[in-house]
Design a protein around this motif. Sequence first.
Motif, short mmCIF file in Angstrom:
data_model
loop_
_atom_site.label_atom_id
_atom_site.label_comp_id
_atom_site.label_asym_id
_atom_site.label_seq_id
_atom_site.Cartn_x
_atom_site.Cartn_y
_atom_site.Cartn_z
N UNK A 145 -0.56 8.83 -57.72
CA UNK A 145 -0.36 8.21 -56.56
C UNK A 145 0.17 6.74 -57.23
N UNK A 146 0.11 6.44 -58.45
CA UNK A 146 0.51 5.16 -59.08
C UNK A 146 1.94 4.98 -58.88
N UNK A 147 2.32 3.84 -58.16
CA UNK A 147 3.72 3.51 -58.13
C UNK A 147 4.33 3.25 -59.43
N UNK A 148 5.83 3.16 -59.39
CA UNK A 148 6.73 3.14 -60.75
C UNK A 148 6.68 1.59 -60.74
N UNK A 149 6.89 1.21 -62.19
CA UNK A 149 6.95 -0.15 -62.56
C UNK A 149 8.34 -0.67 -62.31
N UNK A 178 -0.34 -3.42 -51.16
CA UNK A 178 -0.71 -4.69 -52.09
C UNK A 178 -1.22 -4.62 -53.37
N UNK A 179 -0.55 -5.21 -54.09
CA UNK A 179 -1.24 -5.23 -55.57
C UNK A 179 -2.67 -6.02 -55.78
N UNK A 180 -3.22 -5.41 -56.64
CA UNK A 180 -4.63 -6.05 -57.05
C UNK A 180 -4.63 -7.04 -57.87
N UNK A 181 -5.42 -8.28 -57.67
CA UNK A 181 -5.68 -9.15 -58.61
C UNK A 181 -6.96 -9.22 -59.43
N UNK A 182 -6.95 -9.13 -60.58
CA UNK A 182 -7.95 -9.30 -61.22
C UNK A 182 -7.99 -10.66 -62.16
N UNK A 183 -9.15 -10.91 -62.64
CA UNK A 183 -9.46 -12.15 -63.61
C UNK A 183 -9.62 -11.55 -64.76
N UNK A 184 -8.75 -11.95 -65.85
CA UNK A 184 -8.76 -11.06 -67.21
C UNK A 184 -9.13 -12.34 -68.54
N UNK A 185 -10.37 -12.32 -69.03
CA UNK A 185 -10.43 -13.26 -69.95
C UNK A 185 -9.99 -12.83 -71.26
N UNK A 186 -9.19 -13.35 -72.16
CA UNK A 186 -8.71 -13.06 -73.22
C UNK A 186 -9.06 -13.99 -74.55
N UNK A 187 -9.17 -13.61 -75.75
CA UNK A 187 -9.13 -14.47 -76.80
C UNK A 187 -7.68 -15.24 -76.91
N UNK A 188 -7.68 -16.46 -77.20
CA UNK A 188 -6.57 -17.31 -77.19
C UNK A 188 -5.29 -16.65 -78.09
#
Length: 71
Positions: free
Chosen positions: A51-55, A3-13
Motif C-alpha cells: 500500500x506504500x505510495x511511490x516516491x 497525509x505524510x507522517x512526520x517524525x523526529x530523527x536524531x542523528x550523529x552530526x
Amino acid sequence: MAERKKILLRLDPAVHDALARWAADELRSTNAQIEYLLRRALADAGRMPGTAGRMRRPGRPRKDDETPEEG
C-alpha cells in the motif's frame, strides 16, 4: 493522497553530513534521501507494504509531471 507522517530523527552530526552530501549528489533533499534508503532497505528485506505510495523521482519535476493545485 494520504497525509505524510512526520517524525523526529536524531542523528550523529557526521552521519547527517554524509547523508546530506549523498543527497546533494543525487539531487535529493536529505529527507528524501533518508526515505529512499528506508524504502530500499524495506524492499530488500521483503517488508515493503504493497500500500506504500511511490516516491517522486529525484530533481525538479518536469512541467508535464506537475499536477495543478486543487482549490
